[in-house]
Design a protein around this motif. Structure first.
Motif, PDB file in Angstrom:
ATOM      1  N   LEU A 324       0.807  -1.221   0.000  1.00 40.49           N
ATOM      2  CA  LEU A 324       0.000   0.000   0.000  1.00 40.49           C
ATOM      3  C   LEU A 324       0.835   1.264   0.000  1.00 40.49           C
ATOM      4  O   LEU A 324       0.347   2.331  -0.369  1.00 40.49           O
ATOM      5  CB  LEU A 324      -0.909   0.027   1.235  1.00 40.49           C
ATOM      6  CG  LEU A 324      -2.174  -0.806   1.201  1.00 40.49           C
ATOM      7  CD1 LEU A 324      -2.899  -0.692   2.534  1.00 40.49           C
ATOM      8  CD2 LEU A 324      -3.090  -0.339   0.097  1.00 40.49           C
ATOM      9  N   ALA A 347      -6.069  -0.582  -2.919  1.00 37.90           N
ATOM     10  CA  ALA A 347      -5.912  -1.076  -1.548  1.00 37.90           C
ATOM     11  C   ALA A 347      -6.527  -2.466  -1.406  1.00 37.90           C
ATOM     12  O   ALA A 347      -5.918  -3.379  -0.836  1.00 37.90           O
ATOM     13  CB  ALA A 347      -6.573  -0.103  -0.569  1.00 37.90           C
ATOM     14  N   SER A 350      -4.400  -5.077  -3.151  1.00 45.31           N
ATOM     15  CA  SER A 350      -3.231  -5.461  -2.356  1.00 45.31           C
ATOM     16  C   SER A 350      -3.632  -6.373  -1.213  1.00 45.31           C
ATOM     17  O   SER A 350      -2.965  -7.361  -0.923  1.00 45.31           O
ATOM     18  CB  SER A 350      -2.546  -4.220  -1.781  1.00 45.31           C
ATOM     19  OG  SER A 350      -2.317  -3.280  -2.783  1.00 45.31           O
TER      20      SER A 350
END
Lengths: 524, 495
Positions: A324, A347, A350
């Motif tokens: 991130l 986000a 990930s």
């Protein structure tokens, strides 16, 4: 003259037509999630608040935050009116009568109103072509139909709140955006993966007008968030239940992977470990077979990996944060409202790739927000096209019964075709405008030739690499469904699922790299 | 004169629109769907149609879990059992191995051949489903799935291509944006026909095959391929004898065409040969003796009765021999031929409404409110049947989906299909109230002991009233059409 945005009646038409299809899917296969939610209806209805997170009547204990429990309580009243057995704590266990199925399926359809409202809010000021495309991608998303309306979950409702939050952020309404995100976290804590992005973004946005105003905004935001969390967890703090709640929400005893490996980074890690152990054994090294398994819990200090170092929840947490970090740095440096959707989707990507005990359903969390960015540029559209196909395909193992096979294949094909046709029209028009513009500028023959070339390149096309990869999906499916049972029979039954997992993991990994690159380079 | 003026303004309008064509497409609600031409539009809509069918297949079928007789599903399975295990000669004959009292075959041989092919498919994957005697009342998850897939595959192989053929022929020359949108709407109306989907993929039947063959025959007629039309319609007749509802229209239209050609006797005998050839090929196993032939015909008994009881249909068919009908006239002829058969025939099933529905759907672009009227009341007439099968949810859902598709948001500037404007608003509002009221009464109240079928009767009377009105309307429409074509003929003769 910009054309007016599409009317709300059109959106309602799409929502109603989608609802018809969802209602037709009522008798389809239901997963154990159905019983889970039915039990939560009974639990919240029959027991006092203090017992909600402590009850052991069923193995399906409450493991969502309190707002979701309150929602189940709210739904339990009409449930009792429809059929009292649904909400009976003991008699309702494993209850699968038509009344229960119909009622619960209807609640999911009704909860999708949140998603519809979010879609409306997002496209209020959009061009009609782009707005319609977003509706088609969000409301008719095959992944949502498969997970919510067949498998059974409430993702449409939760993603609706997420999209509302993104909508507020992209309009610059930070307080509302942060507030909605806090509410979302109190419904399902899994969405907390994007919390660092929200935190950094909102923090930076608060202070854009100077220190004094910044502190004022920050305190207002902080107060609202604290109030929301207090509303959610207050009753449990009062009853001294917080530790129990936390224990239920974050259960130990779950392995790195789900029983079916989600197509994330750890798939490669596991495969590498197996390959290395095989090779090293052949070379004569003494490699112990691991005692623990990937899907089981953490058994003391023993690692499920034979060669490679052990992976703990802490390691995955650090890796997610590392992944991130470029996005957080970007958000800190230049918090643009129009980039919010992109960062939040990154986000969740990930989190999906590097997280602990990730379900394949979590791909919904980044595919749906990415739909908002897909209409912004040609590159985004191309990326979304193949990513949504890959993620939808990765959900196929969820519906493993033969009855749903034509349905899931048709949903994916429909989505594929609708995306292709609508992206084509959306970007063909803009390509033609570019071509005519360049024509009028130069006016000579070479200019005309260049403009023709522009028109050919500017439109929505699928490159040969993408075509090969998507064709590979077809091959994987042919192997798994037809060739494997025919050739190998019952031997190596995990191979088809493993192949799907690995194949999709390649695609999602590449998507993560692509998203990272587009964030670092900065959107146009 | 009016028509010429309208054409002129259309041309001007088209020219103005062509300039802004691309942008209008992108802004139009369904511009993305129709932009790339006919084939992608059809593919997408047919994928959606397949999805709806696959979803309806999840629901119960007729006679599910109701021994000893079960229902149409068991009948079809039993026919597969008989055709797979016995030689063709014994299929229609009562014997120790073939008990005609238990769902004996009562459709013509093409149905039997189709059952044979599907029976082989079932035998390959689930042999117990078609084991002689032992498989009576055989109902498992897998056998239901296999049976549903036979209907789906029949739909895909027969009905969808036929509709595509018809649609291409019907929409020749319609390439402007707004017309493409209307054409896409027409496909949706043709393919997402709630009555057909509920009967074939819910209740369980194979109407898609005979109706598909009929659509193919209609398309062949419209594209002047009369021999193919004869062959296809003969096949349709050989699949389900109810297709004979359309026979007067086909027969008289084709006869009329032949009589207007240079060598009428040659033309008629050509068509006759094709028809007889097709029948001969299909009935081949039963042509070895008159007894065998009569035995099969006796199983199709209602066929004989139906053909001789109705004279009402045939006025227009008789006149069509004299008047030159255009394609519209032929389609109305089909409708006016099948409606009276449905209304006045002996032993008519509710499912027979599918037959008048077919030409109404083909005419949907020309007369949308007619199709809507017939569909909604056709659905109501099938409501008691579908409710008994446990298909209430798909019934409501498909009714709603049809309504939504009919009123699909479209660019009103370029679309020619306007929303239905009721001629008598109060009367139609009252009808709508009765429509919903009847549903509610049927679902919530119990009929009195003395008249257990009271509610079914009420529904039937109400529907009959509407169908009769409809028949009057379509006959009037055909009267106007034929008068118009007679005037045109006269004009041509004068000129």
């Amino acid at each position: 003259m910009t054309p007016p945005p599409p009317p709300a009646s059109e959106l309602l038409w799409h929502a109603a037509a989608a609802a018809c299809v969802k209602l037709l899917l009522v008798p389809s296969y239901r997963s154990t999630d159905f019983e889970v939610h039915r039990h939560w209806l009974a639990l919240t209805h029959s027991l006092p608040v203090a017992r909600w997170y402590a009850d052991e009547t069923s193995p399906w204990t409450l493991d969502y935050p309190p707002f979701f429990a309150f929602l189940e309580l709210l739904l339990s009243f009409p449930a009792r009116a429809v059929d009292p057995v649904i909400v009976h704590l003991h008699r309702g266990l494993g209850y699968g009568a038509a009344s229960a199925v119909l009622f619960q399926r209807l609640t999911v359809v009704a909860a999708d109103c949140c998603l519809v409202y979010a879609a409306r809010r997002l496209t209020r000021n959009c061009e009609p072509g782009k707005g319609r495309l977003i509706w088609v991608l969000v409301i008719w998303s095959p992944m949502l139909l498969i997970v919510d309306h067949v498998h059974f979950q409430y993702n449409g409702f939760l993603l609706g709140i997420l999209l509302l939050s993104i909508s507020c952020l992209s309009e610059g309404k930070d307080l509302a955006g942060g507030c909605l995100f806090a509410i979302l976290l109190c419904f399902k804590h899994l969405f907390a993966v994007a919390a660092p992005v929200y935190f950094v973004y909102l923090l930076r946005r608060c202070f854009r007008g100077g220190l004094a105003r910044g502190i004022g905004r920050l305190s207002a935001l902080g107060a609202v968030v604290v109030a929301i969390f207090a509303a959610a967890y207050g009753p449990f703090i009062y009853h001294g239940q917080m530790q129990q709640v936390i224990r239920r929400m974050f259960p130990f005893g779950r392995g790195l992977c789900h029983a079916y490996w989600a197509p994330n980074f750890w798939v490669f890690y596991i495969v590498l470990d197996k390959v290395l152990s095989f090779v090293l054994r052949r070379l004569g090294f003494d490699i112990q077979t691991p005692a623990a398994s990937f899907t089981g819990g953490l058994v003391g200090n023993s690692s499920p990996f034979a060669v490679l170092p052990q992976v703990t929840p802490l390691i995955t947490f650090i890796m997610v944060l590392l992944a991130l970090s470029p996005c957080l740095i970007k958000a800190w440096r230049n918090p643009q409202p129009k980039d919010a959707a992109r960062w939040i989707a990154y986000a969740y990507t990930s989190g999906f790739l590097f997280g602990w005990h990730v379900h394949e359903k979590a791909s919904l969390h980044f595919v749906i927000p990415l739909a908002l960015t897909a209409v912004q540029s040609l590159g985004d559209a191309k990326h979304y096209f193949w990513l949504s196909i890959v993620c939808c395909y990765s959900l196929f193992p969820l519906l493993y019964e033969a009855q749903e096979y034509p349905i899931k294949v048709l949903l994916l094909l429909l989505h594929c075709m609708a995306m292709f046709l609508s992206f084509f029209v959306l970007f063909d028009g803009s390509a033609r405008v570019k071509a005519t513009a360049s024509e009028s500028r130069t006016g000579d023959e070479s200019g005309e030739k260049r403009s023709l070339g522009l028109a050919k390149k500017g439109g929505f096309t699928i490159g040969w690499i993408t075509k090969c990869y998507l064709f590979g999906i077809l091959l994987v499916e042919l192997w798994g469904q037809f060739l494997h049972p025919y050739i190998l029979g019952n031997k190596l039954p995990f191979v088809p699922l493993m192949m799907i997992s690995i194949y999709c993991a390649f695609g999602i990994m590449y998507s993560w790299i692509w998203q990272l690159r587009s964030i670092v380079r900065g959107s146009s | 004169m009016e028509k010429k003026k309208a054409k002129k303004t259309a041309h001007v309008g088209d020219a103005a629109r062509a300039g802004a064509g691309a942008d209008a497409d992108a802004d139009a609600p369904w511009g993305w769907l129709t932009n790339r031409g006919l084939v992608p539009t059809f593919s997408l809509i047919s994928l959606f149609g397949l999805l709806v069918r696959a979803a309806v297949s999840l629901h119960p079928y007729s006679g599910a879990g109701t021994p000893p007789k079960y229902g149409d599903f068991e009948a079809q399975r039993h026919w597969m059992e008989i055709t797979v295990n016995l030689p063709a000669r014994d299929w229609y004959v009562n014997g120790t191995l073939n008990d005609l009292a238990y769902w004996g075959l009562d459709y013509p041989p093409l149905t039997a051949y189709q059952s044979y092919v599907h029976g082989l498919f079932l035998k390959l994957f689930d042999p117990d489903a078609v084991a002689l005697f032992a498989s009576r009342g055989y109902e498992t998850y897998f056998s239901k799935l296999l049976m549903r897939w036979t209907v789906l595959s029949s739909d895909v192989m027969v009905f969808f291509p036929a509709v595509f053929y018809f649609w291409i022929v019907y929409n020749r020359g319609r390439s402007r944006g707004g017309e493409r949108c209307d054409a896409a709407w027409h496909v949706a109306m043709l393919l997402i026909n709630p009555c057909l989907i509920l009967i074939d993929h819910g209740h369980f039947q194979y109407n898609c095959i005979s109706l598909g063959l009929t659509v193919g025959a209609v398309a062949a007629v419209l594209s002047q391929k009369d021999l193919i039309a004869c062959a296809l319609f003969s096949l349709a007749l050989n699949h389900k004898q109810m297709s004979a509802y359309f026979a007067p229209a086909f027969f008289s239209h084709l006869l009329g065409k032949c009589l207007r050609r240079k060598n009428p006797f040659f033309e008629v005998s050509r068509l006759g040969l094709v028809v007889m050839g097709t029948f001969a090929v299909v009935w081949l196993p039963y042509l070895y003796s008159t007894d065998a032939l009569l035995q099969v015909l006796s199983r199709l008994a209602p066929f004989e009765r139906g053909i001789y009881e109705d004279y009402v249909a045939n006025f227009w068919c008789a006149t069509s021999v004299l008047i030159k009908w255009k394609s519209q006239g032929f389609l109305y002829g089909l409708l006016n031929s099948s409606l009276p058969f449905y209304l006045f025939s002996f032993q008519v099933h509710e499912k027979s409404i599918l037959l008048p529905l077919l030409p109404a759907s083909l005419l949907a672009l020309d007369n949308p409110s007619l199709y809507k009227w017939l569909t909604h009341y056709g659905l109501l007439s099938m409501f008691p049947l579908l409710h008994r099968d446990g298909l209430l949810l798909p019934y409501i859902t498909l009714n709603a989906l049809y309504f939504l598709l009919y009123h699909v948001p479209r660019d009103k500037r370029v679309s020619k299909v306007t929303g239905s404007s009721a001629a008598y608003p109060i009367l139609s509002a009252f009808s709508v109230c009765c429509y919903f009221g009847l549903h509610l009464i049927y679902l919530t109240m119990h009929p009195p002991e003395k008249y257990p079928f009271l509610f079914e009767a009420l529904i039937m009377i109400f529907c009959f009233f509407h169908f009769a009105l409809l028949a009057i309307y379509t006959n009037k429409k055909q009267w106007t059409l034929s008068k118009h074509s007679m005037l045109l003929n006269k004009e041509k003769k004068i000129i």
